[in-house]
Design a protein around this motif. Structure first.
Motif, PDB file in Angstrom:
ATOM      1  N   ARG A   1       0.805   4.046  -2.894  1.00  0.00           N
ATOM      2  CA  ARG A   1       0.548   5.442  -2.537  1.00  0.00           C
ATOM      3  C   ARG A   1       1.606   6.368  -3.141  1.00  0.00           C
ATOM      4  O   ARG A   1       1.318   7.506  -3.497  1.00  0.00           O
ATOM      5  CB  ARG A   1       0.524   5.559  -1.025  1.00  0.00           C
ATOM      6  CG  ARG A   1      -0.136   6.822  -0.499  1.00  0.00           C
ATOM      7  CD  ARG A   1      -0.171   6.770   1.006  1.00  0.00           C
ATOM      8  NE  ARG A   1      -0.839   5.561   1.477  1.00  0.00           N
ATOM      9  CZ  ARG A   1      -0.645   5.025   2.670  1.00  0.00           C
ATOM     10  NH1 ARG A   1       0.217   5.570   3.510  1.00  0.00           N
ATOM     11  NH2 ARG A   1      -1.307   3.943   3.032  1.00  0.00           N
ATOM     12  N   ASN A   2       2.842   5.869  -3.246  1.00  0.00           N
ATOM     13  CA  ASN A   2       3.942   6.671  -3.799  1.00  0.00           C
ATOM     14  C   ASN A   2       4.151   6.429  -5.283  1.00  0.00           C
ATOM     15  O   ASN A   2       5.188   6.828  -5.834  1.00  0.00           O
ATOM     16  CB  ASN A   2       5.242   6.352  -3.046  1.00  0.00           C
ATOM     17  CG  ASN A   2       5.156   6.722  -1.578  1.00  0.00           C
ATOM     18  OD1 ASN A   2       4.490   7.677  -1.201  1.00  0.00           O
ATOM     19  ND2 ASN A   2       5.830   5.952  -0.727  1.00  0.00           N
ATOM     20  N   SER A   3       3.173   5.756  -5.929  1.00  0.00           N
ATOM     21  CA  SER A   3       3.215   5.499  -7.375  1.00  0.00           C
ATOM     22  C   SER A   3       4.454   4.709  -7.774  1.00  0.00           C
ATOM     23  O   SER A   3       5.079   4.962  -8.813  1.00  0.00           O
ATOM     24  CB  SER A   3       3.144   6.824  -8.154  1.00  0.00           C
ATOM     25  OG  SER A   3       1.970   7.528  -7.832  1.00  0.00           O
TER      26      SER A   3
ATOM     27  N   LEU B   1       0.828  -1.209   0.000  1.00  0.00           N
ATOM     28  CA  LEU B   1       0.000   0.000   0.000  1.00  0.00           C
ATOM     29  C   LEU B   1       0.863   1.260   0.000  1.00  0.00           C
ATOM     30  O   LEU B   1       0.539   2.252  -0.681  1.00  0.00           O
ATOM     31  CB  LEU B   1      -0.927  -0.004   1.210  1.00  0.00           C
ATOM     32  CG  LEU B   1      -1.991  -1.107   1.249  1.00  0.00           C
ATOM     33  CD1 LEU B   1      -2.815  -1.013   2.517  1.00  0.00           C
ATOM     34  CD2 LEU B   1      -2.896  -1.017   0.032  1.00  0.00           C
TER      35      LEU B   1
END
Length: 650
Positions: A379-381, A375
């Motif tokens: 979230r940080n691509s 996750l």
């Protein structure tokens, strides 16, 4: 055919019968007007009747009027003068046989309510006898779900970190595959196997692996599914479950959380007539009663074996207890590799490193760790999950989620920095304590700051020296606040530290025999609650004088370690100020920076900062001189213990 289809067909048949009955009963009355017999006689006298037909029962008369209307009338008594009156008026009349269908229809209509009641009773009985507990009224049917051998894909290869437990249960697989091998030598496979262990260690997964390896039907049910508000329902469900299992033998019955129904009988208040105890009694009989259950292996899981009834644990019922404990470092590495198959990993990810940094984690915790790391990467691509994401996930699980939105004043932030620095410094100086891994003043969970200690290896037992060191470290934060701000401004942030230290000291005196005055004697109070079932009251284990000595010994133990922590912080006040400054600047410092501070060296920049600066420098080669100046400026601003003001605390 499903039960719903059968019920639909039954109601359709009832509806068709009703329609045919009413259609067969009502045609004669729907087209003919009913006429009173007195009116009929008046019409005959007035010449209004055209024709008349007398039925063979000599009671019913049908006919038509001069206007063409049809009528029907019934004589209350036989009237012999009616024939003469019809002749005098010149009315055409004749006789006919009465319809037999009307009589049968009337009989059917009169019996129809009783037939309907019988039909409804049969419908509900079929519902109550529906197999598998699927009927609307099937209270007494088992709710166990049957999984065929093709539905279970889990094998022992999917279970890691519990090699000893797998060895214990592999005999069950061999028996289910080749029972004659054991029966030839007179061996009897255990009737029941109880999987015991903390939550999240893989007890349910191990049971599924047994079924997947042995390729036999697998009945699964929870202990709470037996108990209902109606007395006797649970016992009925137990009987039904074992009846279904006998039809599918050899098979496995898995009861999860068996402590919901298997608690000790006669617990505290109440007698033995409640629903739970009746269910337990029936289970005892089914597992080992007059009738044998050949080919049925009962596997149960619980994390509270101490509350189970003794009759349930005896040989012949649950013959074997398999402990599924927390995995060691090698087991954690294997579990991580199993869960890491499902996520794309970066090149530098090492399961062994993560395993060493997660002592005390269960299989469920490690699965959650991998999921949290994925996750973080999403979230940080990121396209792959790296060690940075795993480290962030580990910090979140161990120390709590960061609360960066929480607003703290500079004074509160500084006090928190001194508090956490006190814990860290004492932790680095006391003997046999776990190394300091990370210190942060970013609020996490319910704490304003966290000092995290990471063990070098899995701890099995603890020495007296290590326990005393833990007491000293617990008081390090409060002592730091006292030295810097004075006793008048000490905060309430040490409440949990005091509770933790007092608990260790009391256990050392009352349970572990670390008091020279009291000796190796157990003085702990009996803490069994009523629902565990042994007694309603608590027995007195010590006199008042002994309790007073215990309090004195606990206080002496705490005072000694409090004084040691106070001495360490007083002698290293410069390090306390330096660590506070580093925490105020970086908010989080790791073990490398803590080592620099304790050695009174220049503090290194956090690894994340160095990485960000290097990436920025490589992306902007045309402005390398400006970026070099920025790095130099950042490094010059780093705290140095040699520049710390060593003036007395305010």
């Amino acid at each position: 055919m499903s039960d719903m289809a059968k019920n639909l067909i039954l109601w359709v048949v009832i509806a068709v019968v009703l329609m045919s009955v009413f259609q067969g009963y009502s045609p004669s009355s729907s087209t003919k007007q009913k006429m009173d017999y007195s009116t009929f006689l008046d019409n005959v006298k007035d010449g209004q009747v055209n024709t008349a037909t007398v039925k063979s029962d000599q009671r019913t008369i049908e006919g038509t009027t001069r206007t063409g209307e049809k009528f029907v009338t019934v004589m209350p008594l036989p009237d012999l003068d009616l024939i003469n009156e019809l002749n005098r008026k010149g009315i055409t009349f004749k006789g006919e046989e009465a319809e037999e269908s009307g009589f049968l229809t009337q009989i059917f209509i009169s019996w129809f309510p009783m037939l309907l009641l019988i039909g409804v009773w049969i419908f509900f009985m079929r519902q109550m006898q529906g197999g598998g507990g699927k009927g609307a009224m099937s209270f007494g049917k088992s709710k166990a779900k049957l999984m065929s051998e093709d539905q279970i894909k889990t094998t022992f290869g999917d279970v890691a970190g519990c090699d000893e437990a797998k060895e214990d249960v592999k005999e069950l697989v061999d028996y289910l595959k080749e029972p004659t091998k054991f029966q030839k030598l007179g061996g009897r496979i255990p009737t029941g196997v109880l999987l015991v262990g903390p939550p999240g260690t893989g007890k349910t997964l191990l049971a599924k692996a047994i079924a997947g390896e042995s390729k036999v039907p697998f009945f699964t049910i929870s202990g709470s599914d037996f108990v209902e508000m109606f007395v006797g329902v649970g016992a009925s469900r137990v009987r039904d479950m074992f009846e279904q299992a006998k039809k599918s033998a050899p098979c496995i019955i898995f009861i999860d959380e068996i402590d919901a129904v298997g608690r000790q009988r006669g617990a505290g208040v109440g007698g033995g007539h409640d629903e739970r105890e009746q269910t337990l009694n029936q289970m005892l009989v089914e597992m080992d009663g007059f009738e044998g259950n050949e080919g049925i292996i009962v596997i149960a899981a619980t994390n509270r074996p101490d509350v189970l009834d003794a009759a349930l644990l005896r040989p012949g019922r649950f013959d074997r207890q398999v402990v599924v404990g927390l995995p060691d470092v090698r087991g954690r590495e294997q579990i991580l590799k199993v869960h890491m198959r499902k996520v794309p990993l970066a090149d530098g990810v090492k399961a062994s490193v993560i395993a060493r940094g997660t002592p005390g984690f269960s299989g469920a915790d490690l699965a959650n760790l991998v999921n949290e790391a994925a996750l973080f990467a999403a979230r940080n691509s990121r396209r792959v999950v790296g060690m940075e994401e795993f480290e962030s996930a580990k910090d979140k699980i161990m120390m709590g989620a960061e609360r960066r939105t929480m607003v703290m004043s500079e004074e509160e932030k500084e006090m928190t920095a001194y508090h956490e620095a006190g814990h860290a410094i004492v932790g680095c100086l006391v003997p046999e304590h776990d190394p300091v891994h990370k210190v942060t003043i970013i609020p996490r969970g319910r704490a304003l700051g966290v000092t995290f200690f990471l063990p070098e290896a899995d701890a099995i037992s603890q020495s007296r020296r290590k326990l005393e060191s833990q007491i000293s470290v617990a008081y390090g934060g409060r002592i730091a606040e006292d030295l810097i701000y004075g006793s008048e401004k000490v905060s309430t942030g040490a409440s949990q530290d005091i509770k933790y230290a007092t608990s260790i000291a009391r256990n050392m005196v009352t349970q572990w025999g670390f008091s020279e005055k009291l000796g190796p004697v157990l003085y702990a109070e009996d803490e069994n609650e009523v629902f565990l079932g042994r007694s309603m009251g608590k027995s007195q284990h010590m006199s008042d004088d002994t309790a007073r000595v215990i309090d004195t010994e606990v206080k002496l133990l705490i005072d000694a370690n409090y004084g040691r922590a106070h001495t360490f912080l007083t002698e290293n006040m410069d390090i306390l100020h330096s660590m506070k400054d580093a925490l105020m600047k970086y908010e989080t410092i790791d073990s490398n920076q803590i080592s620099d501070l304790m050695a009174r060296r220049e503090v290194r920049m956090p690894a994340e900062w160095e990485k960000d600066l290097e990436s920025d420098d490589s992306d902007n080669n045309d402005t390398s001189s400006e970026k070099t100046e920025e790095i130099k400026e950042v490094k010059e601003d780093k705290p140095d213990v040699n520049d710390v003001d060593e003036s007395p605390a305010k």
